[in-house]
Design a protein around this motif. Structure first.
Motif, PDB file in Angstrom:
ATOM      1  N   THR A 213       0.809  -1.217   0.000  1.00  9.88           N
ATOM      2  CA  THR A 213       0.000   0.000   0.000  1.00  9.88           C
ATOM      3  C   THR A 213       0.846   1.273   0.000  1.00  9.88           C
ATOM      4  O   THR A 213       0.468   2.274  -0.612  1.00  9.88           O
ATOM      5  CB  THR A 213      -0.942   0.022   1.212  1.00  9.88           C
TER       6      THR A 213
ATOM      7  N   ALA B 229      -5.553  -0.136   4.755  1.00  6.14           N
ATOM      8  CA  ALA B 229      -5.661  -1.317   3.883  1.00  6.14           C
ATOM      9  C   ALA B 229      -6.806  -2.240   4.319  1.00  6.14           C
ATOM     10  O   ALA B 229      -7.072  -3.236   3.643  1.00  6.14           O
ATOM     11  CB  ALA B 229      -4.347  -2.088   3.892  1.00  6.14           C
TER      12      ALA B 229
ATOM     13  N   ALA C  92      -9.672  -3.690   1.788  1.00  7.29           N
ATOM     14  CA  ALA C  92      -9.275  -4.801   0.916  1.00  7.29           C
ATOM     15  C   ALA C  92      -9.161  -6.102   1.710  1.00  7.29           C
ATOM     16  O   ALA C  92      -9.597  -7.167   1.255  1.00  7.29           O
ATOM     17  CB  ALA C  92      -7.946  -4.474   0.233  1.00  7.29           C
TER      18      ALA C  92
ATOM     19  N   ALA D  56     -18.379   0.295   0.634  1.00  4.47           N
ATOM     20  CA  ALA D  56     -17.057   0.659   0.099  1.00  4.47           C
ATOM     21  C   ALA D  56     -16.993   2.090  -0.414  1.00  4.47           C
ATOM     22  O   ALA D  56     -15.905   2.648  -0.553  1.00  4.47           O
ATOM     23  CB  ALA D  56     -16.657  -0.309  -1.018  1.00  4.47           C
TER      24      ALA D  56
ATOM     25  N   GLN E  19     -11.264   4.903   7.126  1.00  2.00           N
ATOM     26  CA  GLN E  19      -9.818   5.020   7.043  1.00  2.00           C
ATOM     27  C   GLN E  19      -9.264   5.519   8.372  1.00  2.00           C
ATOM     28  O   GLN E  19     -10.012   5.880   9.281  1.00  2.00           O
ATOM     29  CB  GLN E  19      -9.415   5.976   5.917  1.00  2.00           C
TER      30      GLN E  19
ATOM     31  N   LYS F 223     -13.512   3.261  -1.840  1.00  3.15           N
ATOM     32  CA  LYS F 223     -12.673   2.090  -2.069  1.00  3.15           C
ATOM     33  C   LYS F 223     -13.431   1.010  -2.858  1.00  3.15           C
ATOM     34  O   LYS F 223     -13.149  -0.182  -2.731  1.00  3.15           O
ATOM     35  CB  LYS F 223     -12.213   1.496  -0.731  1.00  3.15           C
ATOM     36  N   SER F 224     -14.371   1.432  -3.695  1.00  8.05           N
ATOM     37  CA  SER F 224     -15.230   0.478  -4.408  1.00  8.05           C
ATOM     38  C   SER F 224     -14.426  -0.487  -5.271  1.00  8.05           C
ATOM     39  O   SER F 224     -14.629  -1.709  -5.210  1.00  8.05           O
ATOM     40  CB  SER F 224     -16.223   1.244  -5.293  1.00  8.05           C
ATOM     41  N   ALA F 225     -13.526   0.049  -6.080  1.00  5.01           N
ATOM     42  CA  ALA F 225     -12.743  -0.799  -6.981  1.00  5.01           C
ATOM     43  C   ALA F 225     -11.856  -1.760  -6.193  1.00  5.01           C
ATOM     44  O   ALA F 225     -11.733  -2.947  -6.536  1.00  5.01           O
ATOM     45  CB  ALA F 225     -11.890   0.070  -7.905  1.00  5.01           C
ATOM     46  N   THR F 226     -11.243  -1.255  -5.121  1.00  5.27           N
ATOM     47  CA  THR F 226     -10.372  -2.094  -4.300  1.00  5.27           C
ATOM     48  C   THR F 226     -11.146  -3.232  -3.660  1.00  5.27           C
ATOM     49  O   THR F 226     -10.703  -4.398  -3.670  1.00  5.27           O
ATOM     50  CB  THR F 226      -9.704  -1.248  -3.199  1.00  5.27           C
ATOM     51  N   VAL F 227     -12.302  -2.911  -3.093  1.00  2.00           N
ATOM     52  CA  VAL F 227     -13.128  -3.917  -2.436  1.00  2.00           C
ATOM     53  C   VAL F 227     -13.626  -4.958  -3.442  1.00  2.00           C
ATOM     54  O   VAL F 227     -13.639  -6.161  -3.162  1.00  2.00           O
ATOM     55  CB  VAL F 227     -14.314  -3.252  -1.716  1.00  2.00           C
TER      56      VAL F 227
ATOM     57  N   LEU G 211     -12.232  -5.879  -6.311  1.00  2.00           N
ATOM     58  CA  LEU G 211     -11.122  -6.730  -6.736  1.00  2.00           C
ATOM     59  C   LEU G 211     -10.731  -7.720  -5.640  1.00  2.00           C
ATOM     60  O   LEU G 211     -10.543  -8.918  -5.900  1.00  2.00           O
ATOM     61  CB  LEU G 211      -9.921  -5.857  -7.109  1.00  2.00           C
ATOM     62  N   ALA G 212     -10.614  -7.236  -4.403  1.00  5.35           N
ATOM     63  CA  ALA G 212     -10.221  -8.105  -3.285  1.00  5.35           C
ATOM     64  C   ALA G 212     -11.288  -9.162  -3.010  1.00  5.35           C
ATOM     65  O   ALA G 212     -10.972 -10.320  -2.703  1.00  5.35           O
ATOM     66  CB  ALA G 212      -9.971  -7.266  -2.036  1.00  5.35           C
TER      67      ALA G 212
END
Length: 388
Positions: A89, A115, A118, A177, A182, A190-194, A196-197
């Motif tokens: 990160t 982090a 994720a 997300a 944070q 954090k939509s894309a991160t969540v 993908l994870a």
């Protein structure tokens, strides 16, 4: 029996507490003790589920789980994993990440906390898949028959668990997300991160669980060929040992257990920062707790506890489902560790007392299946249910 199973745990506890005193004095001693108790209290459901898998494995692989497996759990998940997350990160080299962990505890905590979306998405989806696969499977013994019976019928639909899990992930990515929690109380998208994870968590479950199931099916073919020999042993009165997973089957089942343990530890690692932000203290405390969880798993297997209290495994899987949901919620909201722990303990305690009630009903009926109409039965001869 107790000392034989928990001997290593007692030794690790002594060494860990001595190391804590040498590292940070009596303050570190008490912090490590608190983290150890926290880890054990939050992970009993993990031990029950692990025992359900471990009892299928040979004694050799049970020892591997308790020795090499604990090294992976302690050093891998409780010490190395947070540093790797910080390294990725913050785009730091491994040495820089380790230096940051040891010299700037506040910055280290900040990066690990940031982090968390994720981590929670990966762990939450992996655990959710475990829960869904369990409740959609047709099984002879049912705990909450009114719920499990219709779900088992729905489970005949192919890929239903994966479909539901991905739908839950999409909802999470577009709700929690969007305002992910944070460090410092701020929120970020954090939509894309969540997303993908979470997909990675589902894929990991399907790969590891699929390989384990494949090799387990191979062993079943071998069991059929040995059936005549088993029948002969029964006729002669010789004791029969249950077929144990060996070779590739046991290896992939071992890998499945390690990923399962990792998913359970995600919330504990993050929650540990509420007690201390020192990575050494966290690793010592959670490591001691993880050792007791491993020993408890082996103890449950050797004592045959899951066979005596048949609803324990059900309660543990419902606790897994609750933990999966809580992990997804924590992407946006902070949930106290005590809440997570109490929910798991309550579900397992409920399943335990249901098992006790079932055993008493069986004894009162002279060993007849209560599902055939006895006290607490479901009225069906083909299954055993708590009737609640």
């Amino acid at each position: 029996m107790v000392f034989k199973t928990f001997g290593w745990s007692f030794a690790v506890t002594a060494l860990g507490l001595v190391a804590a005193v040498l590292y940070g004095g009596w303050t570190a001693f008490w912090l490590v003790a608190i983290l150890s108790v926290l880890e054990v209290s939050l992970s009993f459901d993990n031990a029950v589920v692990n025992a359900g898998v471990l009892k299928k494995m040979s004694e050799f692989w049970q020892k591997i789980f308790l020795t090499i497996g604990i090294l992976i759990a302690v050093f891998g998940m409780r010490l190395v994993f947070p540093v790797v997350i910080v390294s990725i990160t913050a785009q730091l080299g491994p040495i820089e990440a380790v230096d940051l962990a040891l010299t700037d505890h506040e910055r280290y905590e900040e990066l690990v906390t940031d982090a968390h979306p994720a981590i929670a998405a990966f762990g939450g989806m992996f655990l959710l898949m475990i829960f869904l696969e369990f409740i959609f499977e047709e099984r002879e013994i049912k705990w909450l028959a009114w719920l499990e019976r219709p779900l088992a019928k729905l489970g005949k639909v192919d890929m239903l668990s994966a479909c539901i899990a991905l739908i839950v992930l999409l909802i999470t990515a577009t709700t929690f997300a969007v305002h992910a929690h944070q460090y410092g109380g701020v929120h970020a998208d954090k939509s894309a991160t969540v997303l993908l994870a979470g997909v990675a968590g589902v894929v990991t479950y399907m790969i590891v669980g699929g390989l384990s199931g494949f090799f387990e099916d191979k062993l079943e073919e071998e069991e059929e060929r040995e059936h005549e020999a088993e029948e002969e042993a029964k006729r002669t009165g010789k004791p029969l040992a249950a077929t144990k997973l060996v070779g590739k089957a046991a290896f992939f089942m071992f890998m499945y257990l390690e990923v399962l343990d990792a998913s359970f530890s995600f919330d504990g690692v993050i929650g540990a920062f509420a007690v201390s932000n020192d990575p050494v203290v966290i690793a010592l405390g959670l490591g001691i707790g993880a050792m007791y969880v491993r020993s408890l798993t082996v103890y449950l297997v050797r004592q045959g506890t899951l066979d005596d209290y048949v609803y324990l495994e059900h309660g543990a899987h419902y606790a897994i489902g609750a933990l999966a949901v809580i992990l997804l919620i924590t992407i946006q909201y902070e949930v106290p560790e005590v809440v997570t722990g109490l929910i798991g303990v309550a579900l397992i305690a409920w399943s335990f007392f249901s098992s006790v009630r079932r055993n008493r009903a069986l004894a009162a009926a002279g060993g007849d299946d209560p599902g055939s109409g006895g006290p607490g039965g479901s009225g069906e001869k083909t299954e055993v249910s708590s009737g609640v």
